[in-house]
Structure formats: structure tokens, C-alpha cells
Design a protein around this motif. Structure first.
Motif, PDB file in Angstrom:
ATOM      1  N   LEU A  42      -0.626  -5.004  -1.392  1.00 28.18           N
ATOM      2  CA  LEU A  42      -1.839  -4.218  -1.251  1.00 28.18           C
ATOM      3  C   LEU A  42      -1.454  -2.832  -0.732  1.00 28.18           C
ATOM      4  N   LYS A  43      -1.815  -1.799  -1.473  1.00 26.39           N
ATOM      5  CA  LYS A  43      -1.476  -0.427  -1.093  1.00 26.39           C
ATOM      6  C   LYS A  43      -2.703   0.292  -0.550  1.00 26.39           C
ATOM      7  N   GLU A  44      -2.434   1.373   0.205  1.00 29.37           N
ATOM      8  CA  GLU A  44      -3.527   2.219   0.734  1.00 29.37           C
ATOM      9  C   GLU A  44      -4.622   1.354   1.357  1.00 29.37           C
ATOM     10  N   LEU A  45      -4.205   0.536   2.302  1.00 27.50           N
ATOM     11  CA  LEU A  45      -5.122  -0.434   2.881  1.00 27.50           C
ATOM     12  C   LEU A  45      -6.406   0.216   3.412  1.00 27.50           C
ATOM     13  N   GLN A  46      -7.501  -0.487   3.171  1.00 30.51           N
ATOM     14  CA  GLN A  46      -8.797  -0.067   3.665  1.00 30.51           C
ATOM     15  C   GLN A  46      -9.354  -1.170   4.577  1.00 30.51           C
ATOM     16  N   MET A  47     -10.279  -0.795   5.438  1.00 23.54           N
ATOM     17  CA  MET A  47     -10.851  -1.767   6.376  1.00 23.54           C
ATOM     18  C   MET A  47     -11.475  -2.940   5.616  1.00 23.54           C
ATOM     19  N   PHE A  67      -3.803  -3.145  -6.057  1.00 24.32           N
ATOM     20  CA  PHE A  67      -3.229  -4.470  -5.908  1.00 24.32           C
ATOM     21  C   PHE A  67      -2.171  -4.715  -6.976  1.00 24.32           C
ATOM     22  N   SER A  68      -1.052  -5.313  -6.562  1.00 23.51           N
ATOM     23  CA  SER A  68      -0.003  -5.725  -7.496  1.00 23.51           C
ATOM     24  C   SER A  68       0.418  -7.129  -7.123  1.00 23.51           C
ATOM     25  N   SER A  69       0.846  -7.891  -8.118  1.00 30.04           N
ATOM     26  CA  SER A  69       1.363  -9.221  -7.844  1.00 30.04           C
ATOM     27  C   SER A  69       2.646  -9.429  -8.618  1.00 30.04           C
TER      28      SER A  69
END
Lengths: 109, 119
Positions: free
Chosen positions: A75-80, A60-62
């Protein structure tokens, strides 16, 4: 008054990257916060920006631009399990928190 | 640390009844607040407190009272329940803004919520 806007819904694919935007207008500024909320649960803290720039915490980055009244959550490398509502909140000059209505993110296989 | 605790988890009231939602935190936080969350409305601030003996109104205070006699406890009272108060109620706490420590202290910790239905 206070005004915080974010998209209502977003859909993204597992493994992909998604960016959730937030714009705000408040009386004074003491930080912008992102929270994650799964259905039926309490919000949990994700990130905090008080100065311009990017804050990174794992997947996560903001980002914050105070001059533009703008933030995004990446949000990177999204997961379920990332399927949830994401709440943008601003703390104003008096210390009060104001929340947007939340962005419901659905991650699909 | 238990964090922020709320009781009860679920409550059903009849119109006109009164009740108190309990909230406690064991993190020595100065700032405590109550929110209600309704579909499509997000979290809306009802009342908040920046320390023991100090309370103030948020966006939607009508029909609710609060008091802060100790740092740990921040109860929310519904004076005469109405169907419009059917909602999920969250209590939250945090450190207040500390001059020179803006980056350090600010996140809110939320309790598990109280699901209230008023018939």
C-alpha cells in the motif's frame, strides 16, 4: 490441510508505504486474493494474483510467488482511511476459499 | 444490480431455537458460500455450493444446514442454536473457475453480514 499466515497487526505513518506479507500452504492453487475489511463491514475485494509477479491497481499492488507460497500486499501513499483489516485468501484446487486471520493496519498521522 | 443481499442484519436467539439466514445474489454466480467470522479466527467456511442442487461442507459445518434450489438463493439454517454459534455470518458469491479463464473470474462478493447472538 490448508494454512494461511499473515501478521496480526501493523502500524504505519500517513503518506508512507507498507507491505503486508502472506504465506500459504494449500491443496492445489487457483488464485490468491486480498480483501480489505473496515470494522463492522463486509470484506471488499482489492486484488487477485494467479500467476507469479506483480499486479498493480492504483495505490495498491500485490505480488505472488507460487513456488514459495508467498504473497504480499503493498500500500503506497497511505491515507487514514486505509486503517482496516487486510485479509489474504487462497482458492484451492477444488474451488474453495481459505482466509488468513487478517492483518489489522493502523495508520497514524 | 443489488449484488449479494442478506437478511436479517441482526438476530438474537435463545439456545435451542432454530432459524434461517437468507442470502440472495443477482449476478448469476454459480459459486455461493457461507462464512462465520469470530475475533482472532478470521473467516471460516461453513458450507458452499458450486451450483443449483449441489452443496458441500466447509471447515465448520456442524450445526448448520444449507440447500441450493435456485442459482440466486442460498439459505443457511441453524437447527438448534447454541451460544457457540454467536458470530457474524457472511454470505458470498463468485463465478466458478472456468477453464482457460483463470485470470478473469474469481473474486468473491460479500453480503453485508448478519450479526447473530445466541443467549
Amino acid at each position: 490441510g490448508q494454512n494461511i499466515d499473515q501478521p496480526t497487526e501493523m502500524t504505519a505513518t500517513e503518506g508512507a508505504i507498507v507491505q503486508i506479507n502472506c504465506t500459504y500452504q494449500t491443496s492445489g492453487f487457483n488464485g490468491l486474493f486480498w480483501y480489505q475489511q473496515h470494522a463492522g463491514e463486509a470484506p471488499t475485494f482489492l486484488s487477485y494474483n494467479v500467476l507469479d509477479g506483480l499486479e498493480e491497481k492504483g495505490r495498491f499492488s500485490s505480488f505472488l510467488s507460487r513456488s514459495k507460497g508467498y504473497s504480499y500486499l503493498l500500500l503506497k501513499e497511505l491515507q487514514m482511511k486505509d486503517s482496516a483489516s487486510y485479509l489474504c485468501a487462497v482458492r484451492d484446487g477444488g474451488g474453495q476459499f481459505y482466509f488468513g486471520t487478517g492483518t489489522s493496519l493502523t495508520v497514524i498521522p | 444490480n443489488a449484488g449479494v443481499t442478506q437478511t436479517p442484519k441482526f438476530q438474537v436467539l435463545k439456545t435451542g431455537q432454530s432459524m434461517t439466514l437468507q442470502c440472495a445474489q443477482d449476478m448469476n454466480h454459480e459459486y455461493m458460500s457461507w462464512y462465520r467470522q469470530d475475533p482472532g479466527m478470521g473467516l471460516r467456511l461453513i458450507h458452499y455450493s458450486v451450483g443449483a442442487g449441489i452443496t458441500d461442507q466447509g471447515e465448520v459445518p456442524n450445526g448448520y444446514n444449507v440447500s441450493r434450489s435456485t442459482t440466486e438463493d442460498f439459505p443457511l439454517r441453524l437447527l438448534s442454536a447454541a451460544p457457540s454459534q454467536t458470530s457474524v455470518y457472511f454470505c458470498a458469491s463468485s463465478y466458478s473457475r472456468t477453464p482457460g479463464m483463470e485470470r478473469a473470474l474469481g473474486e468473491q462478493f460479500f453480503g453485508p453480514g448478519t450479526r447473530l447472538t445466541v443467549l
